[in-house]
Design a protein around this motif. Structure first.
Motif: not given
Length: 127
Positions: A28-33, A48-54, A71-75
């Motif tokens: 699951a992608f949500s396990n990773y920054a 360039v850019a980074a985002a936390s797990r959420s 941005s990210r969509d963990n779903a």
């Protein structure tokens, strides 16, 4: 582990916009920054850019701050990099990466903190 595949690169005129995506499969992608890096011809790979797990915490390189949005969509197990007001110096291969040991809320800005990488997608900005 996780596998990453970037898409959405292409040719755009200066001042234009582009969104690149990073599709994750496996764990699951949500396990990773997550992060985005880029490498221009003859240059080293740069952050360039980074985002936390959420996705609640983000960080940007000074050169893209105010123009790019991560941005990210963990779903959907997908990460994004929205790039606006593109400049010719943004031309590079863009890579997404996943960091498996980042704590919740932590962003990772160094390439050494990432264990998994995509194959990259070319972004070319014409003047």
């Amino acid at each position: 582990q996780v596998q990453l595949v970037e898409s959405g690169g292409g040719l755009v005129q200066a001042g234009g916009s582009l969104r690149v995506s990073c599709a994750a499969s496996g764990r699951a992608f949500s396990n990773y920054a997550m992060g985005w890096f880029r490498q221009a011809p003859g240059k080293e790979r740069e952050f360039v850019a980074a985002a936390s797990r959420s996705g609640g915490s983000t960080n940007y390189a000074d050169s893209v701050k105010g123009r790019f949005t991560i941005s990210r969509d963990n779903a959907k197990n997908t990460g994004y990099l929205q790039m606006n007001f593109l400049k010719p110096e943004d031309t590079a291969v863009y890579y997404c990466a996943a960091a498996p040991r980042a704590s919740i809320g932590v962003v990772v800005t160094t390439s050494g903190g990432y264990a998994y990488w995509g194959q990259g997608t070319q972004v070319t900005v014409s003047s």
